[in-house]
Design a protein around this motif. Sequence first.
Motif, PDB file in Angstrom:
ATOM      1  N   ILE A   1       0.842  -1.196   0.000  1.00  0.00           N
ATOM      2  CA  ILE A   1       0.000   0.000   0.000  1.00  0.00           C
ATOM      3  C   ILE A   1       0.882   1.252   0.000  1.00  0.00           C
ATOM      4  N   ALA A   2       1.936   1.237   0.806  1.00  0.00           N
ATOM      5  CA  ALA A   2       2.866   2.372   0.849  1.00  0.00           C
ATOM      6  C   ALA A   2       3.498   2.631  -0.515  1.00  0.00           C
ATOM      7  N   SER A   3       3.738   1.560  -1.277  1.00  0.00           N
ATOM      8  CA  SER A   3       4.358   1.728  -2.599  1.00  0.00           C
ATOM      9  C   SER A   3       3.459   2.477  -3.570  1.00  0.00           C
ATOM     10  N   CYS A   4       2.196   2.626  -3.215  1.00  0.00           N
ATOM     11  CA  CYS A   4       1.248   3.397  -4.020  1.00  0.00           C
ATOM     12  C   CYS A   4       1.239   4.869  -3.612  1.00  0.00           C
ATOM     13  N   GLY A   5       2.149   5.242  -2.713  1.00  0.00           N
ATOM     14  CA  GLY A   5       2.295   6.632  -2.320  1.00  0.00           C
ATOM     15  C   GLY A   5       1.667   7.010  -0.994  1.00  0.00           C
ATOM     16  N   LEU A   6       1.078   6.057  -0.283  1.00  0.00           N
ATOM     17  CA  LEU A   6       0.436   6.373   0.989  1.00  0.00           C
ATOM     18  C   LEU A   6       1.440   6.315   2.134  1.00  0.00           C
ATOM     19  N   ASP A   7       1.339   7.269   3.061  1.00  0.00           N
ATOM     20  CA  ASP A   7       2.160   7.246   4.267  1.00  0.00           C
ATOM     21  C   ASP A   7       1.506   6.413   5.366  1.00  0.00           C
ATOM     22  N   ALA A   8       0.177   6.482   5.442  1.00  0.00           N
ATOM     23  CA  ALA A   8      -0.571   5.694   6.418  1.00  0.00           C
ATOM     24  C   ALA A   8      -1.125   4.474   5.685  1.00  0.00           C
ATOM     25  N   THR A   9      -0.770   3.288   6.160  1.00  0.00           N
ATOM     26  CA  THR A   9      -1.124   2.066   5.423  1.00  0.00           C
ATOM     27  C   THR A   9      -2.359   1.369   5.982  1.00  0.00           C
ATOM     28  N   GLY A  10      -3.092   2.026   6.866  1.00  0.00           N
ATOM     29  CA  GLY A  10      -4.382   1.519   7.294  1.00  0.00           C
ATOM     30  C   GLY A  10      -4.337   0.544   8.453  1.00  0.00           C
ATOM     31  N   VAL A  11      -5.522   0.034   8.757  1.00  0.00           N
ATOM     32  CA  VAL A  11      -5.681  -0.959   9.819  1.00  0.00           C
ATOM     33  C   VAL A  11      -6.366  -2.191   9.233  1.00  0.00           C
ATOM     34  N   SER A  12      -6.028  -3.336   9.773  1.00  0.00           N
ATOM     35  CA  SER A  12      -6.549  -4.601   9.246  1.00  0.00           C
ATOM     36  C   SER A  12      -8.042  -4.740   9.480  1.00  0.00           C
ATOM     37  N   THR A  13      -8.725  -5.208   8.451  1.00  0.00           N
ATOM     38  CA  THR A  13     -10.123  -5.599   8.594  1.00  0.00           C
ATOM     39  C   THR A  13     -10.289  -7.094   8.370  1.00  0.00           C
TER      40      THR A  13
ATOM     41  N   SER B   1       4.783  -8.804  -2.152  1.00  0.00           N
ATOM     42  CA  SER B   1       3.455  -8.302  -1.786  1.00  0.00           C
ATOM     43  C   SER B   1       2.920  -7.432  -2.916  1.00  0.00           C
ATOM     44  N   ARG B   2       1.611  -7.519  -3.077  1.00  0.00           N
ATOM     45  CA  ARG B   2       0.941  -6.769  -4.141  1.00  0.00           C
ATOM     46  C   ARG B   2      -0.293  -6.074  -3.586  1.00  0.00           C
ATOM     47  N   ALA B   3      -0.415  -4.802  -3.917  1.00  0.00           N
ATOM     48  CA  ALA B   3      -1.644  -4.067  -3.630  1.00  0.00           C
ATOM     49  C   ALA B   3      -2.534  -4.260  -4.853  1.00  0.00           C
ATOM     50  N   ASN B   4      -3.492  -5.136  -4.745  1.00  0.00           N
ATOM     51  CA  ASN B   4      -4.361  -5.448  -5.873  1.00  0.00           C
ATOM     52  C   ASN B   4      -5.331  -4.317  -6.180  1.00  0.00           C
ATOM     53  N   LYS B   5      -5.765  -3.626  -5.123  1.00  0.00           N
ATOM     54  CA  LYS B   5      -6.636  -2.461  -5.289  1.00  0.00           C
ATOM     55  C   LYS B   5      -6.510  -1.601  -4.046  1.00  0.00           C
ATOM     56  N   VAL B   6      -6.304  -0.316  -4.263  1.00  0.00           N
ATOM     57  CA  VAL B   6      -6.319   0.661  -3.180  1.00  0.00           C
ATOM     58  C   VAL B   6      -7.434   1.637  -3.514  1.00  0.00           C
TER      59      VAL B   6
ATOM     60  N   GLY C   1      -0.886 -15.186   1.572  1.00  0.00           N
ATOM     61  CA  GLY C   1      -1.835 -14.471   2.400  1.00  0.00           C
ATOM     62  C   GLY C   1      -2.617 -13.442   1.618  1.00  0.00           C
ATOM     63  N   SER C   2      -3.800 -13.154   2.117  1.00  0.00           N
ATOM     64  CA  SER C   2      -4.579 -12.035   1.595  1.00  0.00           C
ATOM     65  C   SER C   2      -4.926 -11.150   2.782  1.00  0.00           C
ATOM     66  N   HIS C   3      -4.941  -9.854   2.525  1.00  0.00           N
ATOM     67  CA  HIS C   3      -5.076  -8.907   3.616  1.00  0.00           C
ATOM     68  C   HIS C   3      -5.900  -7.730   3.121  1.00  0.00           C
ATOM     69  N   THR C   4      -6.937  -7.393   3.860  1.00  0.00           N
ATOM     70  CA  THR C   4      -7.748  -6.233   3.569  1.00  0.00           C
ATOM     71  C   THR C   4      -7.533  -5.220   4.680  1.00  0.00           C
ATOM     72  N   LYS C   5      -7.301  -3.964   4.273  1.00  0.00           N
ATOM     73  CA  LYS C   5      -7.062  -2.913   5.262  1.00  0.00           C
ATOM     74  C   LYS C   5      -7.984  -1.733   4.990  1.00  0.00           C
ATOM     75  N   TYR C   6      -8.422  -1.127   6.076  1.00  0.00           N
ATOM     76  CA  TYR C   6      -9.157   0.124   5.980  1.00  0.00           C
ATOM     77  C   TYR C   6      -8.133   1.237   5.824  1.00  0.00           C
ATOM     78  N   VAL C   7      -8.258   1.995   4.755  1.00  0.00           N
ATOM     79  CA  VAL C   7      -7.366   3.124   4.508  1.00  0.00           C
ATOM     80  C   VAL C   7      -8.220   4.362   4.249  1.00  0.00           C
ATOM     81  N   ARG C   8      -7.629   5.495   4.508  1.00  0.00           N
ATOM     82  CA  ARG C   8      -8.308   6.747   4.188  1.00  0.00           C
ATOM     83  C   ARG C   8      -7.434   7.457   3.178  1.00  0.00           C
ATOM     84  N   THR C   9      -7.883   7.504   1.923  1.00  0.00           N
ATOM     85  CA  THR C   9      -7.064   8.100   0.870  1.00  0.00           C
ATOM     86  C   THR C   9      -7.440   9.544   0.601  1.00  0.00           C
ATOM     87  N   ARG C  10      -8.403  10.068   1.271  1.00  0.00           N
ATOM     88  CA  ARG C  10      -8.783  11.475   1.069  1.00  0.00           C
ATOM     89  C   ARG C  10      -8.292  12.306   2.209  1.00  0.00           C
TER      90      ARG C  10
END
Length: 144
Positions: free
Chosen positions: A73-85, A105-110, A135-144
């Motif tokens: 997720i960070a590789s997509c430019g985000l500083d905050a990488t969210g919390v696990s859901t 690791s791959r961010a399939n969709k942010v 593994g698969s991992h879903t995180k709550y992120v705030r991109t706005r």
Amino acid sequence: MSAELQQVQKVWERTRSNSPIYEFLLSEVDIYEAEPGVVRARLQVTARQLNSKGTLHGSFSATVTDWAGGLAIASCGLDATGVSTDIHVNYLSTAKEGDSLEIESRANKVGKSLAFTTVTISKKTESELTVVAQGSHTKYVRTR
């Protein structure tokens, strides 16, 4: 060094200083490549990552899924990488002390509020890679 790798390294340095479990399990990790949505790292297995049977501990693979998914997720430019859901790990093989692991690791969709990642942990031998865990991992992120 790519901009994505610089971003991932910056987030990793901040995260490791605030997370004793990451520092304990991943202090020797080498993050060697990043592009938008993809991060690659390697790590040699030590005793601290093993279970009582002398093989890679399942909690280590789950921790790597959490950690590496965040870095994707960070590789997509985000500083905050969210919390696990949600986090899920399939254990397919094992590794032992001294084995070399490759982590991709791959961010399939942010999206605007959720990010979906996949992580593959493989054991490197002389001639091939053997998948140890996926593994698969879903995180709550705030991109706005």
